[in-house]
Write a protein that holds these residues in place. Structure first.
Motif, PDB file in Angstrom:
ATOM      1  N   ASN A  44      80.909 -30.580  14.667  1.00 17.14           N
ATOM      2  CA  ASN A  44      81.067 -29.169  15.054  1.00 17.14           C
ATOM      3  C   ASN A  44      80.347 -28.209  14.105  1.00 17.14           C
ATOM      4  N   ASP A 183      85.738 -25.424  13.225  1.00 14.35           N
ATOM      5  CA  ASP A 183      86.679 -25.043  14.282  1.00 14.35           C
ATOM      6  C   ASP A 183      88.001 -24.577  13.683  1.00 14.35           C
ATOM      7  N   THR A 207      79.079 -20.468  15.793  1.00 15.26           N
ATOM      8  CA  THR A 207      80.453 -20.942  16.008  1.00 15.26           C
ATOM      9  C   THR A 207      81.269 -19.872  16.718  1.00 15.26           C
ATOM     10  N   ARG A 211      82.539 -21.016  20.212  1.00 16.36           N
ATOM     11  CA  ARG A 211      83.949 -21.400  20.137  1.00 16.36           C
ATOM     12  C   ARG A 211      84.903 -20.201  20.127  1.00 16.36           C
TER      13      ARG A 211
END
Length: 285
Positions: A44, A183, A207, A211
């Protein structure tokens, strides 16, 4: 007795030299013998290395490693090279190299002198710097405004080390909330467990975009580190040369442009520092 001692010393020195030479050749020799190249990837670290919707490794560094793997297969004259992708974390990536679980780490690892004491790195693959991400409308007017507040950071990263040094020297008065991955850091910011999320600026932006679940964030103008990325390996001059040969060709011929556009076009054109990096590292054969 003296002659025997000298003989034993000579044999020991010869053995040490031979062992060093074997170690230097071991990675490429092992790849040729097994027909397998083990590549580590982060799950990630968008947009450098992450798991795509198809559950396969994706990202800028992953694309670079795919081309490196293709060239290594040709160099070793292998009819088929089996490329195995192995997930690693910020905490496990270097141990995975040491143990032989992976041969090259394809993520966004920063080259530092202390890391280069134990590992080899390719020529630079990207240039970034660490910053702070806040919830929209909460960017402070000065760093003093977040004194004694929590900042989420991924453990095992250079950003963590930089923040720890700033705190230790009294230049930054925050509390670190160390988490496992990006995350988790973004979630801490979303849940208000942390006031800010610290990481390399490109990772912060991507990110948040991918996300962030539609939540708005803001990137502070502050940049508090220099992060020159490279592909990490065990100490191995031959493997490093093979990797550098591929990367230098991509930079020198301009083949890097579509790869760069694929992953960074939404963020705008490459800045002057990045363009200079490609020019400087496009070494001639």
């Amino acid at each position: 007795m003296i002659k025997r001692t000298l003989l034993l010393a000579g044999l020991a020195a010869s053995f040490a030299i031979a062992t060093t030479a074997m170690a230097a050749e071991s990675t490429l020799a092992n790849i040729k013998q097994t027909g397998t190249l083990k590549l580590g990837y982060r799950e990630n670290s968008i947009p450098f290395s992450f798991v795509g919707d198809d559950k396969q490794p994706r990202g800028y560094s992953v694309d670079l490693c795919r081309i490196v793997a293709e060239d290594i297969g040709k160099q070793l004259d292998l009819p088929k090279l089996d490329v195995r992708w192995v997930p690693v974390t910020a905490q496990s990536r270097f141990e995975a190299l040491k143990s032989g679980a992976i041969d090259i780490e394809c993520g966004n690892s920063t080259q530092t002198l202390s890391r280069r004491a134990d590992f080899d790195f390719s020529v630079m693959t990207f240039v970034d710097g660490a910053g702070l991400l806040f919830r929209e409308g909460e960017v402070p007017s000065s760093i003093e405004a977040i004194k004694a507040q929590r900042v989420a950071v991924v453990a095992g990263t250079t950003t963590e080390k930089t923040l720890e040094n700033l705190i230790a020297t009294g230049k930054l008065g925050v509390l670190l909330l160390k988490v496992a991955d990006h995350d988790a850091a973004l979630k801490a910011l979303q849940d208000r467990t942390a006031t800010a999320y610290a990481a390399d600026r490109t990772v912060l932006v991507t990110t948040a975009l991918v996300r962030g679940q539609g939540q708005a964030f803001a990137l502070a103008s502050l940049q508090f580190s220099y992060e020159p990325y490279g592909l990490a390996m065990r100490r191995d001059a031959d493997l490093r040369l093979a990797v550098d040969r591929t990367l230098a060709r991509l930079y020198r011929t301009g083949e890097i442009r579509p790869i760069l556009a694929r992953w960074f076009e939404p963020l705008g054109k490459p800045n002057d520092a990045l363009q200079a990096m490609f020019l400087i590292n496009g070494l001639p054969e």
